[in-house]
Design a protein around this motif. Structure first.
Motif, mmCIF file in Angstrom:
data_model
loop_
_atom_site.group_PDB
_atom_site.id
_atom_site.type_symbol
_atom_site.label_atom_id
_atom_site.label_comp_id
_atom_site.label_asym_id
_atom_site.label_seq_id
_atom_site.Cartn_x
_atom_site.Cartn_y
_atom_site.Cartn_z
ATOM 1 N N ARG A 402 0.679 -1.238 -0.007
ATOM 2 C CA ARG A 402 0.105 0.442 -0.078
ATOM 3 C C ARG A 402 0.632 1.140 0.090
ATOM 4 O O ARG A 402 1.853 1.839 0.593
ATOM 5 N N ARG A 410 -3.154 3.880 -3.414
ATOM 6 C CA ARG A 410 -2.776 3.444 -4.410
ATOM 7 C C ARG A 410 -2.341 1.321 -3.323
ATOM 8 O O ARG A 410 -1.050 1.436 -2.465
ATOM 9 N N ASP A 411 -3.192 0.214 -3.801
ATOM 10 C CA ASP A 411 -2.720 -1.345 -3.551
ATOM 11 C C ASP A 411 -2.477 -1.551 -5.006
ATOM 12 O O ASP A 411 -2.895 -1.638 -5.549
ATOM 13 N N GLU A 412 -0.724 -2.512 -4.455
ATOM 14 C CA GLU A 412 -0.035 -2.335 -5.392
ATOM 15 C C GLU A 412 -0.144 -4.248 -5.259
ATOM 16 O O GLU A 412 0.291 -4.790 -3.855
ATOM 17 N N THR A 413 -0.815 -5.253 -5.567
ATOM 18 C CA THR A 413 -0.794 -6.765 -5.543
ATOM 19 C C THR A 413 0.614 -7.133 -6.749
ATOM 20 O O THR A 413 0.950 -7.320 -7.954
ATOM 21 N N VAL A 414 1.794 -7.397 -5.780
ATOM 22 C CA VAL A 414 3.409 -7.559 -6.187
ATOM 23 C C VAL A 414 3.982 -9.110 -5.874
ATOM 24 O O VAL A 414 3.040 -9.925 -5.058
ATOM 25 N N VAL A 422 6.801 3.034 -8.871
ATOM 26 C CA VAL A 422 5.302 3.321 -8.760
ATOM 27 C C VAL A 422 5.682 4.669 -8.869
ATOM 28 O O VAL A 422 6.533 5.638 -8.259
#
Length: 486
Positions: A402, A410-414, A422
């Motif tokens: 996050r 922004r929530d990033e699925t990594v 980003v």
């Protein structure tokens, strides 16, 4: 020079020339010089000091001895132990060939002094004719060990220091070794440590300073209460020290960081040219890529030395990372950040910044000379440039990152192995699922999400290695541009 000086002149050593700074309310560069002026404070590497270690109790004192020599920035030319299976004559010849300026003898007790006998005899046989004779630093708190060892080490001049397993003993030993290096002015090592302390004090958090020059590599970590862990490795560097990096790492390990195929003879020729032409500006992309690759390996080996001294993990954990020297001078923002990420293997979110033209080094040296280091935190802000924030993502599983930039969330699925930027700016809060949030300075690059497996493992075959390394360069926009044909 005093704390009341309105303007101080500081000459900072590079490999073949000196950069003069005028340090006042707004430090300014003055000129390049061929030598340091008598009217200025000089900042440089000092005189090379060759140290031989006689370690009759090496197993008990390994970490402490390594920490001393790394913090002092000396070159260890020989580490001789009773377990060395060479004949007596070969051990004596090894000491003669090493030609040490100083012999460090750490002892835990009288038993160590008794084991010293065979090593001391080799020293006497190998170095008695050396002029001047090497000075012996005997580090122990045991009076009986001092008496016995002093007798064994005759006719060499012996100075007794406290036990280097204690803080006082390590500090005294480092001071003595640095005194042997100091010719005039301030050592670059001291300036780097002052910078780390100042950043840690200003940020109220641990700070890491990473410095790569033509002939040395330094990694310094300081915390807000003033504790410093430092490694200053000579002669590993990207100029005159380039051949030492290759000798230690091997051509293939240097070559692996270059994002295209290059044959060994071509690479070796370029390394030789780097050593011949100090302070040369890397204009061609091939030369620039070589300097980046050399910096990778130099930092990696400095960290390996730190790990052998028991402080390796400590030097990979700090929320503020500051790059100086030739590493900071690499063109653009992305390339120095990529080197830092690959080589350091940071284990927590961090902000990465860099010095501009050794301004911070000059300011820190002037503050040390004027005994005014308390003013450093605000002064260093003048030359610091924020480059990027980084979020390391540990583990082999998919993670959620996050990023809070102002009102934007922004929530990033990594995915494992991911490596990307980003595009945010300014101070942002970042967090990885399961870990407390942290604040980083995004800088000109933004926030870098790094989920690559650690330690980095590169394929041996060029067909697999080149796309992987080139992909990391491309992710940050760090790929050196090919030369244009007019």
């Amino acid at each position: 020079m005093t704390a009341g000086d309105a303007t101080a002149l500081v000459d900072v050593a590079h490999e073949g020339r000196w950069r003069r700074w005028a340090i006042a309310d707004a430090p300014t560069p003055v000129e390049w010089r061929t030598d340091a002026g008598e009217d200025a404070l000089s900042v440089g590497p000092g005189t090379p000091v060759r140290v031989a270690i006689l370690g009759p109790q090496a197993g008990q004192l390994d970490h402490a001895t390594r920490r001393v020599t790394l913090a002092a920035g000396v070159e260890v030319v020989l580490d001789l132990r009773p377990t060395d299976d060479r004949p007596f004559g070969e051990r004596a010849q090894a000491l003669r060939s090493a030609h040490p300026n100083i012999v460090l003898v750490p002892l835990a007790d009288r038993d160590g002094a008794e084991r010293l006998a065979i090593l001391a005899e080799a020293l006497r046989f190998g170095c008695s004719a050396q002029r001047p004779r090497p000075r012996v630093l005997l580090a122990t708190a045991d009076e009986t060990a001092i008496d016995r060892a002093s007798l064994l080490l005759s006719p060499f001049p012996v100075e007794v220091l406290p036990d280097i397993r204690r803080d006082e003993g390590r500090e005294r030993a480092v001071t003595r070794l640095r005194d042997a290096r100091r010719d005039r002015g301030v050592l670059r090592d001291q300036a780097l440590e002052a910078i780390a302390r100042a950043i840690a004090l200003a940020q109220r958090a641990a700070a890491l300073v990473v410095d790569v020059t033509g002939g040395s590599t330094s990694i310094v970590r300081a915390d807000p209460i003033g504790h410093v862990a430092a490694v200053h490795v000579r002669p590993l560097g990207v100029g005159r020290g380039a051949d030492h990096v290759v000798a230690r790492a091997g051509l293939d390990r240097v070559r692996r960081w270059i994002p295209w195929t290059v044959d060994a003879p071509t690479l070796l020729e370029r390394v030789f040219n780097r050593a011949r032409w100090p302070d040369a500006v890397s204009a061609e992309r091939e030369t620039l890529a070589l300097e980046i690759a050399l910096a990778h390996e130099a930092i990696g080996h400095a960290l390996a030395d730190a790990a052998a001294a028991g402080i390796g993990l400590e030097l990979r954990s700090a929320p503020a990372v500051f790059l100086t020297g030739r590493l900071a001078a690499i063109q653009g923002s992305a390339m120095p950040v990529l080197v830092a990420l690959d080589a350091l293997g940071l284990i927590e979110p961090a902000s990465i910044g860099r010095d501009e033209d050794d301004l911070a080094v000059a300011v820190a040296a002037a503050a040390i000379a004027a005994n005014a280091t308390s003013a450093l935190p605000s002064a260093l802000a003048l030359g610091a440039v924020a480059l990027a924030g980084v979020v390391p993502v540990p583990g082999p599983k998919r993670s959620l990152v996050r990023i809070l930039a102002g009102a934007e969330v922004r929530d990033e699925t990594v995915q494992p192995g991911a490596f990307y930027v980003v595009p945010v700016r300014g101070e942002v809060d970042v967090g990885v699922a399961g870990a407390p949030p942290a604040r980083v300075a995004a800088g000109s690059l933004g926030v870098i999400v790094d989920a690559r497996r650690r330690p980095l493992s590169l394929p041996v075959r060029d067909a697999e290695r080149v796309p992987a390394v080139a992909g990391w360069y491309d992710a940050l926009g760090a790929m050196p541009a090919p030369a244009t044909v007019a």
